[in-house]
Design a protein around this motif. Structure first.
Motif, PDB file in Angstrom:
ATOM      1  N   ARG A  75     -15.246  -6.117  -4.927  1.00 53.04           N
ATOM      2  CA  ARG A  75     -15.872  -4.877  -4.779  1.00 53.04           C
ATOM      3  C   ARG A  75     -17.006  -4.601  -5.823  1.00 53.04           C
ATOM      4  N   ASP A  76     -16.781  -5.022  -7.115  1.00 50.73           N
ATOM      5  CA  ASP A  76     -17.776  -4.940  -7.977  1.00 50.73           C
ATOM      6  C   ASP A  76     -19.031  -5.562  -7.835  1.00 50.73           C
ATOM      7  N   THR A  79     -22.112  -3.936  -6.025  1.00 56.34           N
ATOM      8  CA  THR A  79     -22.608  -2.871  -6.615  1.00 56.34           C
ATOM      9  C   THR A  79     -23.783  -3.212  -7.688  1.00 56.34           C
ATOM     10  N   THR A  80     -23.721  -4.473  -8.041  1.00 55.02           N
ATOM     11  CA  THR A  80     -24.725  -5.213  -9.091  1.00 55.02           C
ATOM     12  C   THR A  80     -26.290  -4.999  -8.340  1.00 55.02           C
ATOM     13  N   TYR A  83     -27.746  -9.975  -6.623  1.00 57.18           N
ATOM     14  CA  TYR A  83     -26.857 -10.884  -5.837  1.00 57.18           C
ATOM     15  C   TYR A  83     -27.170 -12.444  -5.671  1.00 57.18           C
ATOM     16  N   SER A 108     -23.224  -8.259   1.329  1.00 57.07           N
ATOM     17  CA  SER A 108     -24.206  -8.244   0.028  1.00 57.07           C
ATOM     18  C   SER A 108     -25.493  -8.946   0.122  1.00 57.07           C
ATOM     19  N   GLY A 112     -27.882  -3.359  -0.587  1.00 59.08           N
ATOM     20  CA  GLY A 112     -27.063  -2.742  -1.887  1.00 59.08           C
ATOM     21  C   GLY A 112     -27.689  -3.201  -3.216  1.00 59.08           C
ATOM     22  N   HIS A 113     -28.826  -4.500  -2.928  1.00 62.04           N
ATOM     23  CA  HIS A 113     -29.087  -4.769  -4.347  1.00 62.04           C
ATOM     24  C   HIS A 113     -30.575  -4.796  -4.431  1.00 62.04           C
TER      25      HIS A 113
END
Length: 197
Positions: A75-76, A79-80, A83, A108, A112-113
């Protein structure tokens, strides 16, 4: 396998591309590029072989479910800012194909990155998109299932996909990237050595 053709096709699709003779050179480059930021890792024998986690962790906030509590780390990592992933196959025509069991890695690479890096050894390169799909199902996935000691038909001999209904099946979702996604950026790191399955 022709890196020149692959590089041209990836550039035409909108990827950034770097080619390195050795894994060490690729790691040095990535270590220079990624600094003081958050980095998520997808499950990858390539990244593990390269030792990239240990290198980047010295000056970044790095998250990897292979090195930490898996569920939280998955999960963590989503959100970075950065990736890191490899691929199960890439065609000379530029399509990137990945198979996943939990979905965190393929998700991912899609959203989201700020940036996604695909780190790829020459053994992952196929001539056509159809060859790439075949490789994912009949080479990469069975070998990974065997390494994970799964009780699936493919894991016994790591020879091909049996399209099984096993509860331990790890090939549950396959994603093809026909180009980089519209949000964020993506860079393909090609290494002229074999890495991963």
């Amino acid at each position: 396998m022709n890196f020149d053709v692959l590089e041209k096709n990836l550039l035409n699709k909108g990827y950034d591309v770097k080619i390195f003779s050795t894994g060490e050179e690729a790691v040095d480059y990535l270590n220079e590029q990624i600094d003081e930021t958050s980095v998520g890792f997808g499950g990858s024998g390539t990244l593990d072989q390269l030792g990239l986690y240990d290198v980047l962790k010295t000056h970044n906030d790095v998250v990897w479910h292979w090195k930490e509590e898996p569920n939280k780390a998955r999960r963590d990592a989503m959100t970075t800012a950065i990736y890191m992933s490899s691929v199960n196959a890439i065609a000379e025509t530029g399509e990137i194909v990945n198979m996943d069991g939990n979905g965190n890695r393929v998700a991912s690479t899609l959203f989201g990155h700020e940036k996604v890096y695909f780190v790829i050894g020459k053994n992952k390169v196929t001539k056509t998109y159809e060859d790439a799909v075949w490789r994912v199902r009949n080479v990469a996935s069975p070998k990974r299932a065997q390494q994970m000691h799964k009780k699936t038909p493919c894991a016994k001999r790591a020879d091909k996909c049996y399209d099984c209904a096993s509860p331990e099946r790890i090939c549950r979702g396959m994603v093809t990237l026909f180009g980089p996604m519209m949000m964020g950026s993506a860079e393909v790191i090609l290494i002229e050595e074999d890495y991963g399955n």
